[in-house]
Scaffold this active site. Structure first.
Site, PDB file in Angstrom:
ATOM      1  N   LEU A  58       0.838  -1.487  -0.069  1.00  0.00           N
ATOM      2  CA  LEU A  58      -0.278   0.013  -0.266  1.00  0.00           C
ATOM      3  C   LEU A  58       0.912   1.114   0.257  1.00  0.00           C
ATOM      4  O   LEU A  58       2.070   1.117   0.627  1.00  0.00           O
ATOM      5  CB  LEU A  58      -0.984   0.000   1.441  1.00  0.00           C
ATOM      6  CG  LEU A  58      -2.305  -1.021   1.282  1.00  0.00           C
ATOM      7  CD1 LEU A  58      -2.731  -1.354   2.712  1.00  0.00           C
ATOM      8  CD2 LEU A  58      -2.553  -1.380   0.180  1.00  0.00           C
ATOM      9  N   ASP A  59       0.289   2.245  -0.367  1.00  0.00           N
ATOM     10  CA  ASP A  59       1.070   3.195  -0.285  1.00  0.00           C
ATOM     11  C   ASP A  59       1.462   3.901   0.758  1.00  0.00           C
ATOM     12  O   ASP A  59       0.251   3.047   1.769  1.00  0.00           O
ATOM     13  CB  ASP A  59       0.815   4.636  -1.437  1.00  0.00           C
ATOM     14  CG  ASP A  59       0.319   4.119  -2.536  1.00  0.00           C
ATOM     15  OD1 ASP A  59       1.096   3.100  -3.497  1.00  0.00           O
ATOM     16  OD2 ASP A  59      -1.135   4.480  -3.715  1.00  0.00           O
ATOM     17  N   ARG A  60       2.190   5.147   0.849  1.00  0.00           N
ATOM     18  CA  ARG A  60       2.836   5.367   2.186  1.00  0.00           C
ATOM     19  C   ARG A  60       1.593   5.928   3.415  1.00  0.00           C
ATOM     20  O   ARG A  60       1.386   5.417   4.756  1.00  0.00           O
ATOM     21  CB  ARG A  60       3.740   6.421   2.302  1.00  0.00           C
ATOM     22  CG  ARG A  60       4.217   7.062   3.624  1.00  0.00           C
ATOM     23  CD  ARG A  60       5.649   7.549   2.928  1.00  0.00           C
ATOM     24  NE  ARG A  60       5.651   8.145   5.104  1.00  0.00           N
ATOM     25  CZ  ARG A  60       6.947   8.872   5.239  1.00  0.00           C
ATOM     26  NH1 ARG A  60       7.599   9.543   4.158  1.00  0.00           N
ATOM     27  NH2 ARG A  60       7.082   9.603   6.425  1.00  0.00           N
ATOM     28  N   THR A  62      -1.683   5.542   2.075  1.00  0.00           N
ATOM     29  CA  THR A  62      -2.702   4.626   2.185  1.00  0.00           C
ATOM     30  C   THR A  62      -2.967   3.704   3.589  1.00  0.00           C
ATOM     31  O   THR A  62      -2.472   3.192   4.256  1.00  0.00           O
ATOM     32  CB  THR A  62      -2.814   3.759   1.050  1.00  0.00           C
ATOM     33  OG1 THR A  62      -3.429   4.253  -0.072  1.00  0.00           O
ATOM     34  CG2 THR A  62      -4.542   2.765   0.497  1.00  0.00           C
TER      35      THR A  62
END
Length: 227
Positions: A58-60, A62
């Site tokens: 997951l993106d930082r 998110t």
């Protein structure tokens, strides 16, 4: 940073863990260093010799459902499942504006573009096929609460796709510049549910992550009922 990952376990069996990743924490070490999830995974051995490892990412910024494999065999199986698009992922996003329709499909190929001040994903007919289903769950007229289901797994897919249809995510510093002041400056993207048909002959693994604190008030304003 102090982080109790055990309290964030959403699902656990001998092969698979699903945790609620907090927003603002990288899953891997970045080029500039800093804290990342890998520093805390030893908490989740639960008697095994090795710490679990990431099955996806997951993106930082998110938050929400993040899948980990506890064994080499499990990681290989999970990797195959994600690669084949068999993981059913549902995200909640808060976007700027109100879509004209109540639901739709975004089918725009995406390609990574390197720029002077970093990189981003852009719509490009020569890029990788990228498809996102979305549904309007609520709105206050100014912001809208969307359910997004990425049918492909491109980096930044939901963020780039929503921006491409004119509804960037609130707090998105890359694809929605200037949207942070609308409801705080944090990205409003949450991995709400995941369903994994992983164990042969058994029901799919399913997990749901609680809504993070920074999104609760805005979602309530768009009609989310916490009861």
């Amino acid at each position: 940073m102090s982080l109790d990952l055990v309290a964030r376990v959403l699902y656990r069996d001998p092969a698979v863990l699903i945790i609620d990743k907090p927003a603002g924490l990288m899953v891997h070490a970045g080029p500039k260093g800093g804290e990342h999830l890998g520093l805390f995974l030893d908490q989740l051995r639960f008697g095994l010799a090795q710490s679990p490892e990431l099955a996806h990412r997951l993106d930082r910024e998110t938050s929400g459902c993040l899948v980990l494999g506890r064994t080499r065999k499990a990681l290989a199986g999970l990797g195959d499942l994600f690669a084949k698009g068999l993981a059913d992922k549902t995200y909640w996003a808060v976007v700027v504006g109100k879509p004209r329709e109540d639901q739709g499909v975004i089918d725009y190929a995406l390609k990574k573009r390197e720029k002077k001040f970093g990189w981003r994903m852009e719509v490009d007919r020569n890029g990788l096929a990228s498809v996102t289903q979305w549904r309007l769950l609520g709105t206050d007229g100014r912001l809208s609460w969307l359910e997004c289901r990425p049918l492909t797994g491109r980096t930044h897919q939901i963020r780039a796709h929503c921006a491409a249809i004119g509804h960037p995510l609130v707090g998105d510093a890359i694809y929605g510049r200037g949207t942070g002041t609308l409801a705080g400056d944090r990205l409003m993207l949450h991995s709400r549910n995941i369903v994994l048909p992983f164990h042969a002959g058994k029901p799919p693994i399913a997990a749901k992550a609680p809504v993070p604190e920074h999104m609760r008030a805005v979602l309530e304003g768009c009609g989310w009922d916490t009861l």
